[in-house]
Design a protein around this motif. Structure first.
Motif, PDB file in Angstrom:
ATOM      1  N   SER A 160       0.854  -1.186   0.000  1.00  0.00           N
ATOM      2  CA  SER A 160       0.000   0.000   0.000  1.00  0.00           C
ATOM      3  C   SER A 160       0.894   1.241   0.000  1.00  0.00           C
ATOM      4  N   TYR A 161       0.566   2.214  -0.861  1.00  0.00           N
ATOM      5  CA  TYR A 161       1.338   3.448  -0.980  1.00  0.00           C
ATOM      6  C   TYR A 161       0.414   4.626  -0.668  1.00  0.00           C
ATOM      7  N   VAL A 162       0.677   5.312   0.428  1.00  0.00           N
ATOM      8  CA  VAL A 162      -0.121   6.478   0.810  1.00  0.00           C
ATOM      9  C   VAL A 162       0.742   7.726   0.649  1.00  0.00           C
ATOM     10  N   PRO A 163       0.444   8.596  -0.319  1.00  0.00           N
ATOM     11  CA  PRO A 163       1.270   9.796  -0.542  1.00  0.00           C
ATOM     12  C   PRO A 163       1.250  10.727   0.663  1.00  0.00           C
ATOM     13  N   LEU A 164       2.437  11.175   1.078  1.00  0.00           N
ATOM     14  CA  LEU A 164       2.558  12.089   2.215  1.00  0.00           C
ATOM     15  C   LEU A 164       3.072  13.461   1.793  1.00  0.00           C
ATOM     16  N   LEU A 165       4.115  13.469   0.949  1.00  0.00           N
ATOM     17  CA  LEU A 165       4.767  14.717   0.577  1.00  0.00           C
ATOM     18  C   LEU A 165       4.963  14.791  -0.928  1.00  0.00           C
ATOM     19  N   LEU A 248      13.814  18.087  -1.073  1.00  0.00           N
ATOM     20  CA  LEU A 248      14.032  17.594   0.290  1.00  0.00           C
ATOM     21  C   LEU A 248      15.431  17.023   0.440  1.00  0.00           C
ATOM     22  N   ALA A 249      15.917  16.329  -0.595  1.00  0.00           N
ATOM     23  CA  ALA A 249      17.273  15.786  -0.555  1.00  0.00           C
ATOM     24  C   ALA A 249      18.308  16.901  -0.525  1.00  0.00           C
ATOM     25  N   ALA A 301       8.884  24.141   9.133  1.00  0.00           N
ATOM     26  CA  ALA A 301       8.851  24.991   7.944  1.00  0.00           C
ATOM     27  C   ALA A 301       9.512  24.213   6.814  1.00  0.00           C
ATOM     28  N   LEU A 302       8.731  23.752   5.866  1.00  0.00           N
ATOM     29  CA  LEU A 302       9.247  22.903   4.801  1.00  0.00           C
ATOM     30  C   LEU A 302      10.033  23.727   3.784  1.00  0.00           C
ATOM     31  N   PRO A 303      11.044  23.119   3.173  1.00  0.00           N
ATOM     32  CA  PRO A 303      11.813  23.830   2.139  1.00  0.00           C
ATOM     33  C   PRO A 303      10.929  24.179   0.944  1.00  0.00           C
ATOM     34  N   ASP A 304      11.303  25.220   0.205  1.00  0.00           N
ATOM     35  CA  ASP A 304      10.613  25.517  -1.044  1.00  0.00           C
ATOM     36  C   ASP A 304      10.659  24.286  -1.942  1.00  0.00           C
ATOM     37  N   GLY A 305       9.529  23.988  -2.588  1.00  0.00           N
ATOM     38  CA  GLY A 305       9.462  22.822  -3.458  1.00  0.00           C
ATOM     39  C   GLY A 305       8.943  21.580  -2.761  1.00  0.00           C
ATOM     40  N   VAL A 306       8.673  21.656  -1.435  1.00  0.00           N
ATOM     41  CA  VAL A 306       8.161  20.515  -0.672  1.00  0.00           C
ATOM     42  C   VAL A 306       6.833  20.915  -0.050  1.00  0.00           C
ATOM     43  N   SER A 307       5.816  20.067  -0.190  1.00  0.00           N
ATOM     44  CA  SER A 307       4.508  20.354   0.399  1.00  0.00           C
ATOM     45  C   SER A 307       3.864  19.062   0.870  1.00  0.00           C
TER      46      SER A 307
END
Length: 332
Positions: A160-165, A248-249, A301-307
């Motif tokens: 099962s794959y549940v999208p998080l980010l 994120l990387a 506070a997430l980096p730009d490009g991550v939601s």
């Protein structure tokens, strides 16, 4: 084996043996004396042996009962201990959680989340693995991991794959590289193969880029390949090279000293998913740990490009401003 004998019979026998009295034993067991007497009689009839010699003042064990008493004590002690351990696992007083995650997820979220979890459940230990996406999927399917947080690789039916980010791709290189000094947004069409370092096909990043961006000129020539972001940092630090990684990387340890530029035309994003075995429930400790992880993600506070997928965008880091375009492709 006589299946009519139960733990109730053993507890009744041990209590009468310890008390030497049906009256006292019945009070300790919170049953009537007649019910306790009936239970002992059932036990004796089931095994075909007399367990107690009864007198007007005292109840005495027979020789057979004396020999059996130590074994009955052990059985009840082991059973009670096993149930106590089971309850401890359910309450996360003890246990072990096995997690695999992308290195960027470990760096950005898991280290903090584990620290928070330990404050509430200090008896639970962890295994954290940073492995390739292909290996991670197989380990989850084989039951070697409780869950994983990384990108989809093959998309196995049993999982099962549940999208998080959602995590946007961009270019990473040294600050003195021409791509880092270029003004305006970087476009895929502007990237050539010279100096490009790709990811191997067994990695989530490598698979996604091959499927979604393999037609761009950057993938058209001979190129070096690496299998982890740790190796990539060492290669890029020599200068004159660049690679393409998710936002994120780019925030992971090592890359903070390098320049990161988001890619446009089109915008490509991977999905970071919770991966579990289909139709298998998480243990209470694993579910509590996952809740702490999600709370940690929402609080940062997430980096730009991550939601966060399915939620309003989290507060952004003020250190970088980028232009966003509308074309998006998702892994899987």
């Amino acid at each position: 084996m006589n299946r009519t004998i139960s733990l109730r019979h053993l507890r009744s026998f041990v209590e009468v043996a310890n008390a030497g009295s049906f009256t006292t034993a019945a009070a300790r067991l919170f049953v009537t004396q007649s019910a306790l007497t009936a239970t002992i009689q059932q036990f004796e009839e089931s095994i075909g042996l007399k367990l107690f010699d009864r007198s007007t003042r005292r109840v005495i064990m027979t020789q057979e009962a004396v020999r059996f008493k130590a074994e009955a004590d052990r059985i009840l002690r082991d059973f009670d201990s096993a149930i106590s351990d089971l309850q401890s696992f359910a309450e996360s007083q003890k246990g072990h959680i096995r997690i695999a995650a992308a290195a960027s997820v470990i760096y950005q979220f898991l280290v903090t989340a584990v620290g928070k979890f330990r404050q509430q459940y200090p008896g639970v230990t962890f295994t954290l693995r940073d492995a390739g996406a292909e290996q991670v999927e197989q380990m989850v399917m084989d039951g070697e991991l409780d869950f994983a947080i990384t990108s989809r690789h093959k998309g196995i039916d049993e999982l099962s794959y549940v999208p998080l980010l959602e995590d946007r791709y961009g270019v990473v290189c040294r600050a003195d590289h021409p791509l880092a000094r270029r003004s305006g947004p970087l476009r895929w069409a502007d990237l050539g193969p010279e100096g490009f370092v790709a990811f191997t096909a067994d990695t989530g990043i490598g698979t996604f880029l091959h499927e979604n961006a393999g037609h761009w000129p950057v993938f058209g020539g001979e190129r070096d390949e690496i299998s982890s972001t740790t190796s990539l940092f060492a290669v890029l630090n020599e200068g004159g090279r660049f690679s393409i990684i998710p936002a994120l990387a780019a925030k992971a340890a090592g890359f903070t000293d390098l320049a990161y530029r988001e890619l446009a035309a089109p915008v490509l994003s991977r999905e970071i998913c919770l991966i579990t075995r289909r139709l298998r429930s998480l243990s209470p400790s694993s579910q509590r740990m996952l809740d702490v992880i999600m709370d940690t993600i929402r609080a940062q506070a997430l980096p730009d490009g991550v939601s966060i997928i399915g939620e309003e965008p989290a507060p952004r880091s003020p250190t970088r401003h980028t232009t966003h375009h509308t074309t998006r492709r998702k892994a899987g």
